[in-house]
Design a protein around this motif. Structure first.
Motif, PDB file in Angstrom:
ATOM      1  N   ALA A  47       1.039  -1.438  -0.076  1.00  0.00           N
ATOM      2  CA  ALA A  47       0.021   0.018  -0.013  1.00  0.00           C
ATOM      3  C   ALA A  47       0.799   1.141  -0.059  1.00  0.00           C
ATOM      4  N   ASN A  48       1.949   1.213   0.980  1.00  0.00           N
ATOM      5  CA  ASN A  48       2.757   2.225   0.896  1.00  0.00           C
ATOM      6  C   ASN A  48       3.449   2.735  -0.494  1.00  0.00           C
ATOM      7  N   PHE A  49       3.841   1.543  -1.103  1.00  0.00           N
ATOM      8  CA  PHE A  49       4.453   1.418  -2.330  1.00  0.00           C
ATOM      9  C   PHE A  49       3.515   2.078  -3.528  1.00  0.00           C
ATOM     10  N   GLY A  50       2.293   1.579  -3.290  1.00  0.00           N
ATOM     11  CA  GLY A  50       1.420   2.053  -4.387  1.00  0.00           C
ATOM     12  C   GLY A  50       1.156   3.643  -4.429  1.00  0.00           C
ATOM     13  N   HIS A  51       1.369   4.448  -2.992  1.00  0.00           N
ATOM     14  CA  HIS A  51       1.231   5.806  -2.869  1.00  0.00           C
ATOM     15  C   HIS A  51       2.448   6.690  -3.372  1.00  0.00           C
ATOM     16  N   SER A  52       3.481   5.778  -3.518  1.00  0.00           N
ATOM     17  CA  SER A  52       4.606   6.406  -3.959  1.00  0.00           C
ATOM     18  C   SER A  52       5.200   6.501  -5.422  1.00  0.00           C
ATOM     19  N   VAL A  53       3.984   5.446  -6.380  1.00  0.00           N
ATOM     20  CA  VAL A  53       4.716   5.453  -7.668  1.00  0.00           C
ATOM     21  C   VAL A  53       3.730   5.959  -8.549  1.00  0.00           C
ATOM     22  N   PRO A  54       3.663   6.178  -9.975  1.00  0.00           N
ATOM     23  CA  PRO A  54       2.529   6.733 -10.548  1.00  0.00           C
ATOM     24  C   PRO A  54       2.054   5.808 -11.645  1.00  0.00           C
ATOM     25  N   TYR A  55       2.054   4.351 -11.062  1.00  0.00           N
ATOM     26  CA  TYR A  55       1.448   3.498 -11.887  1.00  0.00           C
ATOM     27  C   TYR A  55       0.579   2.324 -10.977  1.00  0.00           C
ATOM     28  N   GLY A  56      -0.254   1.346 -11.496  1.00  0.00           N
ATOM     29  CA  GLY A  56      -0.871   0.549 -10.710  1.00  0.00           C
ATOM     30  C   GLY A  56       0.201  -0.570 -10.076  1.00  0.00           C
ATOM     31  N   VAL A  57       0.126  -1.029  -8.853  1.00  0.00           N
ATOM     32  CA  VAL A  57       1.097  -1.761  -8.351  1.00  0.00           C
ATOM     33  C   VAL A  57       0.843  -3.139  -8.641  1.00  0.00           C
ATOM     34  N   TRP A  58       1.703  -4.007  -8.916  1.00  0.00           N
ATOM     35  CA  TRP A  58       1.409  -5.427  -8.866  1.00  0.00           C
ATOM     36  C   TRP A  58       1.678  -6.162  -7.480  1.00  0.00           C
ATOM     37  N   ALA A  59       0.843  -7.063  -7.269  1.00  0.00           N
ATOM     38  CA  ALA A  59       1.144  -7.811  -5.990  1.00  0.00           C
ATOM     39  C   ALA A  59       0.246  -9.144  -6.138  1.00  0.00           C
ATOM     40  N   PRO A  60       0.769 -10.223  -5.400  1.00  0.00           N
ATOM     41  CA  PRO A  60      -0.073 -11.351  -5.605  1.00  0.00           C
ATOM     42  C   PRO A  60      -1.353 -11.151  -4.918  1.00  0.00           C
ATOM     43  N   ALA A  61      -2.501 -11.898  -5.797  1.00  0.00           N
ATOM     44  CA  ALA A  61      -3.920 -11.741  -5.348  1.00  0.00           C
ATOM     45  C   ALA A  61      -4.068 -12.467  -4.137  1.00  0.00           C
ATOM     46  N   LYS A  62      -3.142 -13.723  -3.931  1.00  0.00           N
ATOM     47  CA  LYS A  62      -3.303 -14.599  -2.793  1.00  0.00           C
ATOM     48  C   LYS A  62      -1.717 -15.279  -2.882  1.00  0.00           C
ATOM     49  N   ASP A  63      -1.343 -15.496  -1.467  1.00  0.00           N
ATOM     50  CA  ASP A  63       0.027 -16.391  -1.745  1.00  0.00           C
ATOM     51  C   ASP A  63      -0.128 -17.706  -2.103  1.00  0.00           C
ATOM     52  N   PRO A  64       0.685 -18.296  -2.923  1.00  0.00           N
ATOM     53  CA  PRO A  64       0.607 -19.633  -3.330  1.00  0.00           C
ATOM     54  C   PRO A  64       0.552 -20.712  -2.188  1.00  0.00           C
ATOM     55  N   ALA A  65      -0.341 -21.675  -2.203  1.00  0.00           N
ATOM     56  CA  ALA A  65      -0.353 -22.587  -1.091  1.00  0.00           C
ATOM     57  C   ALA A  65       1.110 -23.269  -0.414  1.00  0.00           C
ATOM     58  N   GLY A  66       1.105 -23.032   0.784  1.00  0.00           N
ATOM     59  CA  GLY A  66       2.340 -23.494   1.495  1.00  0.00           C
ATOM     60  C   GLY A  66       3.298 -22.534   1.413  1.00  0.00           C
ATOM     61  N   TRP A  67       3.329 -21.483   0.743  1.00  0.00           N
ATOM     62  CA  TRP A  67       4.360 -20.620   0.845  1.00  0.00           C
ATOM     63  C   TRP A  67       4.410 -19.500   1.902  1.00  0.00           C
ATOM     64  N   ALA A  81      14.216   5.862  -8.818  1.00  0.00           N
ATOM     65  CA  ALA A  81      13.341   5.034  -8.947  1.00  0.00           C
ATOM     66  C   ALA A  81      12.818   4.144  -7.765  1.00  0.00           C
ATOM     67  N   GLN A  82      11.561   3.877  -7.421  1.00  0.00           N
ATOM     68  CA  GLN A  82      11.208   2.974  -6.383  1.00  0.00           C
ATOM     69  C   GLN A  82      11.061   1.411  -6.704  1.00  0.00           C
ATOM     70  N   VAL A  83      11.847   0.745  -5.762  1.00  0.00           N
ATOM     71  CA  VAL A  83      11.804  -0.808  -6.116  1.00  0.00           C
ATOM     72  C   VAL A  83      11.143  -1.386  -5.090  1.00  0.00           C
ATOM     73  N   LEU A  84      10.130  -2.296  -5.334  1.00  0.00           N
ATOM     74  CA  LEU A  84       9.255  -3.022  -4.385  1.00  0.00           C
ATOM     75  C   LEU A  84       9.927  -4.566  -4.427  1.00  0.00           C
ATOM     76  N   SER A  85       9.980  -5.293  -3.132  1.00  0.00           N
ATOM     77  CA  SER A  85      10.611  -6.499  -2.967  1.00  0.00           C
ATOM     78  C   SER A  85       9.797  -7.473  -2.367  1.00  0.00           C
ATOM     79  N   LEU A  86       9.208  -8.612  -2.536  1.00  0.00           N
ATOM     80  CA  LEU A  86       8.560  -9.549  -1.813  1.00  0.00           C
ATOM     81  C   LEU A  86       9.089 -10.674  -1.750  1.00  0.00           C
ATOM     82  N   GLY A  87       9.968 -11.224  -0.666  1.00  0.00           N
ATOM     83  CA  GLY A  87      10.423 -12.532  -0.712  1.00  0.00           C
ATOM     84  C   GLY A  87       9.519 -13.494   0.244  1.00  0.00           C
ATOM     85  N   TYR A  88       9.806 -14.731  -0.404  1.00  0.00           N
ATOM     86  CA  TYR A  88       9.002 -15.963  -0.043  1.00  0.00           C
ATOM     87  C   TYR A  88      10.155 -17.326   0.147  1.00  0.00           C
ATOM     88  N   ALA A  89       9.539 -18.182   1.090  1.00  0.00           N
ATOM     89  CA  ALA A  89      10.121 -19.433   1.466  1.00  0.00           C
ATOM     90  C   ALA A  89       8.947 -20.291   0.565  1.00  0.00           C
TER      91      ALA A  89
END
Length: 176
Positions: A47-67, A81-89
């Motif tokens: 949400a914070n990233f979305g307020h700081s960039v001039p485009y629609g932000v991409w994000a997982p609609a739902k985390d994959p099962a077991g992740w 430029a702003q960079v958003l990173s989301l990490g997973y196991a």
């Protein structure tokens, strides 16, 4: 009493006392046999990233099962430029990361995030074409999609199907 503090017997008694103390500690200390991966909620970061960039932000609609989402951050890229990173196991306990930015040039950003300029093919994910990039010496695979406004990179030690699973979960959120 002097013979217990000198020589071989003194050494043997000291070792025995230390081993007995360590054994007692291991016997009474609580031990967990379960895997613990810290979970890091990312909705506020997105949400914070979305307020700081001039485009629609991409994000997982739902985390994959077991992740397990275990890291997230907003950083500064090249040219401010702003960079958003989301990490997973992943479910197979490999690493996968989703990164996005409007950094220009897009190809340079994609190469830096994938640690490779080497395109080894393409993959269809949810009806969209993604580049496959490979960095064999680091056991790193990446899926790259360059859009007019933003570059999306899904990368990590996860196998191609797991990376595709994360890429398929991505949806663009309305600018807001």
């Amino acid at each position: 009493m002097r013979r217990f503090t000198e020589g071989f017997y003194g050494y043997a008694v000291a070792v025995f006392v230390c081993l007995a103390a360590a054994g007692l500690f291991l016997l009474i200390a609580p031990q967990s046999r379960e895997e613990h991966i810290p979970r890091r909620e990312y909705s506020i970061t997105v949400a914070n990233f979305g307020h700081s960039v001039p485009y629609g932000v991409w994000a997982p609609a739902k985390d994959p099962a077991g992740w397990v989402p275990n890291s997230n951050r907003i950083a500064k890229g090249e040219n401010n430029a702003q960079v958003l990173s989301l990490g997973y196991a992943t479910a197979k306990r490999e690493h996968a990361m989703f990164v996005q930015s409007d950094e220009k040039p897009a190809a340079a950003f994609a190469s830096r995030m994938a640690n490779s300029e080497r395109v080894v093919g393409t993959e269809q994910v949810a009806g969209q074409t993604w580049e496959r990039r490979l960095r064999e010496d680091k056991d790193q695979r990446s899926l790259v999609r360059m859009l007019p406004e933003v570059t999306l990179v899904v990368t990590g030690t996860a196998d191609w199907p797991e990376l595709a699973e994360l890429a398929a979960s991505l949806q663009q959120r309305p600018r807001g």
